[in-house]
Design an enzyme around this catalytic site. Structure first.
Site, PDB file in Angstrom:
ATOM      1  CB  CYS A  92      -0.973  -0.051   1.179  1.00 52.12           C
ATOM      2  SG  CYS A  92      -2.282   1.160   1.016  1.00 52.12           S
ATOM      3  CG  HIS A 185      -3.705  -3.752   3.004  1.00 52.38           C
ATOM      4  ND1 HIS A 185      -2.678  -3.267   3.779  1.00 52.38           N
ATOM      5  CD2 HIS A 185      -4.352  -2.671   2.515  1.00 52.38           C
ATOM      6  CE1 HIS A 185      -2.706  -1.952   3.782  1.00 52.38           C
ATOM      7  NE2 HIS A 185      -3.708  -1.558   3.013  1.00 52.38           N
ATOM      8  CD  GLU A 187      -1.413  -6.256   5.322  1.00 54.42           C
ATOM      9  OE1 GLU A 187      -1.117  -6.723   4.213  1.00 54.42           O
ATOM     10  OE2 GLU A 187      -1.533  -5.042   5.546  1.00 54.42           O
ATOM     11  CB  SER A 239       1.399 -11.767  38.609  1.00 55.67           C
ATOM     12  OG  SER A 239       1.152 -12.158  37.270  1.00 55.67           O
ATOM     13  N   GLY A 240       0.970 -15.108  38.492  1.00 58.86           N
ATOM     14  CA  GLY A 240      -0.065 -16.079  38.127  1.00 58.86           C
ATOM     15  C   GLY A 240      -0.655 -15.759  36.770  1.00 58.86           C
ATOM     16  N   GLY A 241      -0.326 -14.583  36.229  1.00 61.16           N
ATOM     17  CA  GLY A 241      -0.753 -14.242  34.869  1.00 61.16           C
ATOM     18  C   GLY A 241       0.087 -15.022  33.871  1.00 61.16           C
ATOM     19  CG  ASP A 243       2.375 -11.708  29.638  1.00 58.80           C
ATOM     20  OD1 ASP A 243       1.965 -12.583  28.853  1.00 58.80           O
ATOM     21  OD2 ASP A 243       2.033 -10.521  29.576  1.00 58.80           O
ATOM     22  CB  SER A 244       4.774 -13.303  35.602  1.00 55.64           C
ATOM     23  OG  SER A 244       3.625 -13.820  36.211  1.00 55.64           O
ATOM     24  CB  SER A 245       2.716 -18.321  34.377  1.00 54.55           C
ATOM     25  OG  SER A 245       1.863 -17.752  35.315  1.00 54.55           O
TER      26      SER A 245
END
Ligand code: XMP
Length: 529
Positions: A92, A185, A187, A239-241, A243-245
């Site tokens: 584009c 596009h 994508e 944190s249990g989330g 990402d940190s897990s």
């Protein structure tokens, strides 16, 4: 710590689909990064020569943009990208910019194209190889300006309104390397066979190797973490989330007992969360987890504070303080943090003065490493959220953690409007549990981004038996979203809302009214404070 294999780079001119281009290329198996369009050419030169220590850049994609190349402040890239001797694909605005920089005529939009359009293409072009659609393709267009002419280019596709909807132009003397431009596009899903066109660019034209699978990512990262930390101790805030897990599991796979996770119960967690985190990571996955019960400290510190930003600051500061106390006891050299790719891109866009600015001070422990003399490792910083989910699966993290909705760092304090009191926390926690339970029961939980309850100080009248009484108003927020940048409220069936409302007023003491939040983001945010 960086992924050090060959890659493709997408230069970001601010188009709404820039991230999507990166995602598609990664899904096709090639590690792809988004860089600002004005990235110094020296950096690209080093990378294309394989001298950056990060693997070679094999191709460059120029993204779309809301600008026209004729606007004086439209984003540009260095013209020296044509001298890097690697293939380029402009999409584009990217295609228009190639044409403009190579001396072509880009006509200002009188009659652009928007939506689905039929493209007539040359089937023998390497960009369209393998498309057995008789030289016609439905593609997605969204442009005002039109490329009229480009000397030296071969036209490989046109549409009714774009005489040069796809082209290639040689950028090496030997005519073996080309810059390609496509006005549509590939994508977006509305373009038929868009993946095949990107595949051709990545593999046929750039000669990339398939190097991006979550399995190879995990294998390489584990080796890298081992090398980088070299027998030192590492701490990780858990944190249990997701990402940190995932970060904790990856580091633990690499260095075992040299990792200590610190899990702080700040009294602002969801119902049953502390037990679930400990049970999962300590008991089932056998990680070394230090549990800190800091509920009183947080609630005391929050007493009397009404302002949302002030609450965030108090929580962030105390979190760092406690983390620091615990980390000192361990004597670690490294801090592992679950930063993910969109976090970095957003803060880079924000710090480069682009429109994406920081709306709330999302707290993390970013300030810690320098202050404590810790070195930072961010093993999932190249990953998008759903790639993190795949890695988590690969590492054996249970589905209940993987599929859990995102939860803000300041916890329920982001959902208790005004002062955080034990009474409001109790209502928020119990009502949120009911919201989650009802969504799971009705099959909606996995279809939405986040679902929770909010409580403030407003009181409303209710009738209990024969008596009128005052109680709290609980607001339900259920949103759908892509990466939380924008969000819309979910059009839940009335029956589901009714079940939620009835259960909350029956089961949560002190609630008389239940309301549903129907504003989208923007202008609202997802969390109320
Ligand atoms: P907002 O409310 O800004 O939220 O629309 C966007 C996404 O981010 C989460 N969120 C936070 N996450 N610390 C975090 O780690 C925070 O302070 C914070 N505030 C919001 C929110 O849950 C949503 O997914």
């Amino acid at each position: 710590m960086t992924w050090n294999r060959d890659r493709v780079v997408v230069l970001d001119f601010g188009g709404q689909y820039s991230h999507l281009i990166v995602r598609r290329c990664r899904d096709l198996g090639v590690y792809t990064e988004l860089l600002p369009s004005d990235v110094p050419i020296e950096e690209l030169k080093k990378a294309t020569g394989g001298k950056s220590g990060k693997g070679k850049v094999r191709g460059i994609i120029l993204s779309g943009s809301p600008f026209s190349v004729h606007e004086p402040d439209s984003p540009r890239c260095s013209p020296e990208i044509f001298e890097l001797n690697i293939p380029i694909l402009g999409i584009c605005y990217g295609a228009q910019l190639i044409a403009y920089m190579r001396g072509g005529v880009v006509e200002e939009g009188r009659k652009g194209e928007f939506g689905r359009t039929e493209l007539f293409f040359k089937p023998d072009s390497e960009l369209f190889e393998g498309l057995n659609t008789g030289g016609r393709l439905n593609v997605w267009m969204s442009h005002g300006d039109v490329i009229r002419s480009l000397e030296g280019a071969e036209i490989i596709g046109y549409t009714k309104n774009s005489p040069i909807a796809a082209f290639r132009i040689p950028i090496s003397n030997s005519h073996t390397i080309y810059a390609y431009g496509i006005q549509f596009h590939p994508e977006v899903h509305h373009t038929d066979n868009g993946d095949k066109i990107l595949w051709n660019f990545l593999y046929r034209i750039c000669g990339c190797e398939r190097n991006w699978t979550m399995e190879s990512f995990v294998r390489d990262k584990i080796e890298e973490i081992k090398r980088e930390t070299g027998g030192s101790k590492v701490v990780c805030g858990l944190s249990g989330g997701i990402d940190s897990s995932t970060t904790a599991m990856l580091v633990s796979r690499a260095i075992g007992d040299n990792l200590t996770c610190i899990f702080i119960d700040n009294g602002l967690l969801r119902a049953g969360e502390a037990e679930e985190v400990l049970n999962t990571f300590r008991d089932r996955l056998k990680l070394k987890v230090v549990f800190v019960d800091a509920r009183e400290r947080f609630l005391n510190a929050l007493r009397g504070i009404n302002d949302a930003e002030a609450k965030r600051k108090v929580i962030g500061k105390l979190f760092i303080e406690i983390f620091e106390e615990e980390a000192k006891k361990i004597g670690a050299d490294f801090l592992a943090q679950g930063t993910i790719y969109p976090d970095r891109i957003e803060s880079a866009r924000a710090s480069s003065g682009s429109k994406a600015s920081r709306i709330k001070s999302h707290h993390n422990v970013g300030a810690l490493p320098a202050k404590m003399g810790l070195k930072l490792i961010e093993p999932i910083k190249e990953l998008y959220k759903d790639e993190v989910r795949e890695v988590a699966k690969e590492l054996g993290i249970p589905q209940s953690i993987i599929n859990r909705h995102p939860f803000p760092g300041p916890g329920l304090a982001a959902r208790v409007i005004g002062e955080v009191t034990e009474e409001k926390l109790r209502i928020c926690r119990e009502a949120s549990r009911i919201v989650e339970e009802e969504l799971k029961r009705s099959g909606w939980y996995d279809r939405v981004w986040q679902a929770f309850a909010i409580v403030g100080d407003d009181l409303a009248t209710g009738v209990l038996g024969d008596a009128r009484s005052l109680g709290r108003i609980v607001t339900i927020r259920v949103v759908e979203s892509v990466e939380a940048m924008t969000a819309d409220f979910v059009k839940l069936p009335y029956e589901v809302l009714e079940d939620i409302s009835r259960r909350i007023t029956n089961e949560v003491r002190g609630v008389t009214w239940v309301t549903y939040a129907i504003s989208s983001k923007p202008p609202s945010t997802i969390e109320p404070c």
